[in-house]
Design an enzyme around this catalytic site. Structure first.
Site, PDB file in Angstrom:
ATOM      1  CD  GLU A 128      -1.781   1.613   2.936  1.00  0.00           C
ATOM      2  OE1 GLU A 128      -1.546   2.798   3.259  1.00  0.00           O
ATOM      3  OE2 GLU A 128      -2.061   0.721   3.747  1.00  0.00           O
ATOM      4  CD  GLU A 198       7.317   4.040   2.389  1.00  0.00           C
ATOM      5  OE1 GLU A 198       6.447   4.334   3.235  1.00  0.00           O
ATOM      6  OE2 GLU A 198       7.887   4.869   1.658  1.00  0.00           O
TER       7      GLU A 198
END
Length: 537
Positions: A128, A198
């Site tokens: 996501e 990330e």
């Protein structure tokens, strides 16, 4: 004499007029005078019936003298949600509000952390976040720049069973928004340097979230209630998994779960259904064709509720938090609506908001008057095959205001966790046998108003459409939903409470407990479990 003459003259004139003006002759007898009264009434009724057999054509334009079954579904389902299923199984659902200028489009996927393996727990949340980091056509930064230049907003979230991506734009930019969403979900790059960046952000997020919060307590509650099952996993995933997730894991997850038949494209606002369908046909062309369904995954690895507890004692924390839960209802369970009403009967309250002493909930009144909690919230969480129903509470370790009898200068503050636990369990135990219609009516009204207030906006409408199509296979009209809510009365509440709180086939009921903080004063597991049957000692 003169007066007597005048009187005689007036009498003579009145007599002469009476002789000259004779009364009119009586009317000739009619034939109807010979019939009885009920015969004339019968003739009148026959004439009216004859007129009904040949009604006026102007009357037939709008209705009919013969009874027919009227279909009011178009009115009850307003505003209408139109659904189109494409040949690949992708569903497109829209709700048009043409007078406005704004619109929202979203993609709902029937996949979440529940459908991961133990070794790959956290991939759904990692994916996501990575789809916002650039695609083959829109490199890193260009994607968000394009949405920002349109004045729009992108958002995404992942839960245990669903993943959602949503965009809010003006009506003329809806085709661009759909193109951006399709590009994100089908052509993301997943570059290694971006994944490392990330990964560090996710690990930092996990470290910051280790403190006490409602989300952490509920994660612990799921872990103990559904232990050794996929539903017990967290959405973010453990640290060891985050460090070992790579591009191959994300690609495998997409091919396994991002299939067309497990997706819903929902839109609301100033849009036309036909236009959205045509744009989806052009843009969403590279979706996975994996025939596996979410129901198959659930059937292979069902969620099993286990009565247990997890306690994390930390005296350095200022507040104690705990949650007590029973096994709840699934989304499609007929008693799920009644559990929502029971949740609102128990109520929720925060000490900062005030007003708890005058609220309708007996539990909230009891907690607020005795000042034994900082906040309290009843919850009812639903999943495909099970659920969780219970109460979450936050309290100080000790209650201020009690003086030591040995030395009055020392403030000994008695533990209030025991009082709070007793208040929660005693109010829950009342539900199977003592419920007032006033409390049920209040909870029903609160539930209906909260459902209406929840969809106050285009993005909530898009989320509601996508969620209901994945959960129920259709969007339930508010008229039908409110009818189900109104059907819940005190007897229904007692029956449902007996089903989920008391078990007549067993001496007590399995419960799950998660607690964190200075919780030495919280009663033990057996104390809570003894409060799940009537003949307790």
């Amino acid at each position: 004499m003169a007066i007597r003459r005048l009187l005689n003259l007036s009498r003579r004139r009145s007599q002469s007029l009476a002789v000259t003006i004779s009364p009119p002759p009586p009317p000739p007898p009619s034939s109807s005078s010979t019939t009885m009264m009920y015969d004339r009434v019968a003739d009148t009724v026959k004439s009216k019936i004859k007129r009904l057999e040949t009604p006026d054509s102007r009357f037939l334009r709008y209705t009919s003298p013969h009874p027919i079954c009227a279909d009011h579904s178009s009115i009850l389902s307003s505003p209408e949600t139109r659904v189109t299923i494409l040949p690949n199984g992708l569903r497109v659902a829209t709700e048009s509000r043409l007078p406005g200028r704004a619109a929202a489009v979203g993609v709902w996927i029937d996949s979440g952390s529940r459908f991961e393996s133990d070794a790959a727990n956290g991939v759904a949340h990692f994916l996501e976040r990575m789809v916002f980091k650039g695609t083959e056509k829109r490199p890193d930064g260009v994607l968000m720049e394009e949405i920002g230049s349109m004045g729009g907003r992108l958002s995404a979230r992942t839960s245990r069973e669903h993943t959602a991506y949503c965009a809010e734009v003006m009506d003329e930019n809806v085709p661009k928004a759909l193109d951006v969403l399709s590009d994100m979900l089908q052509y993301s790059c997943f570059r290694e340097d971006q994944m490392e960046r990330e990964r560090d952000l996710i690990l930092q997020q996990i470290k910051e979230a280790e403190g006490p919060s409602k989300e952490i307590i509920l994660d612990h509650l799921h872990a103990t209630a559904f232990q050794y099952t996929p539903l017990g996993r967290t959405v973010v995933g453990p640290v060891k998994n985050i460090k070992t997730i790579y591009k191959s894991h994300i690609k495998d997850y997409i091919s396994a779960h991002y299939a067309a038949h497990r997706m819903v494209i929902s839109a609301a606002g100033a849009i036309k259904h036909e236009d959205i369908v045509e744009q989806v046909k052009k843009t969403f062309t590279k979706l996975s064709a994996n025939p596996s369904t979410a129901c198959q995954f659930v059937a292979e690895k069902p969620a099993v509720f286990t009565g247990s507890e997890v306690r994390i004692i930390d005296d350095d924390l200022p507040l104690a938090q705990f949650a007590v839960a029973f096994e709840g209802a699934s989304w499609t369970d007929p008693d799920s609506i009644a559990l929502m009403v029971i949740k609102l009967m128990l109520g929720s309250w925060n000490k900062k908001a005030g007003g708890g002493k005058h609220m309708g909930s007996q539990l909230v009144q009891r907690v607020a008057i005795n000042e034994i909690a900082e906040c309290i919230t009843a919850f009812s969480t639903n999943y495909k095959d099970t659920g969780l129903f219970g109460v979450y509470a936050v309290a100080k370790k000790e209650k201020i205001g009690f003086l030591c009898t040995v030395d009055p200068k020392i403030d000994l503050e008695p533990d209030c966790l025991d009082d709070l636990a007793y208040a929660i369990m005693s109010e829950i135990n009342k539900l199977p046998y003592r419920v007032s219609e006033e409390d049920v009516t209040r909870a029903r009204n609160q539930l209906k108003s909260s459902l209406l207030l929840h969809i106050n906006g285009l993005t909530p409408v898009v989320e509601d459409i996508g969620h209901q199509l994945l959960t129920y296979g259709r969007r339930i009209p508010f008229a039908e939903l409110f009818a189900r809510i109104d059907a819940v009365d005190s007897n229904t509440v007692k029956r449902v409470a007996n089903r989920f709180i008391f078990d007549r086939n067993r001496p007590d009921r399995d419960i799950a407990i998660a607690a964190m903080g200075p919780i030495q004063g919280l009663p033990d597991y057996n104390w809570f479990r003894r409060r799940t049957y009537l003949l307790r000692y």
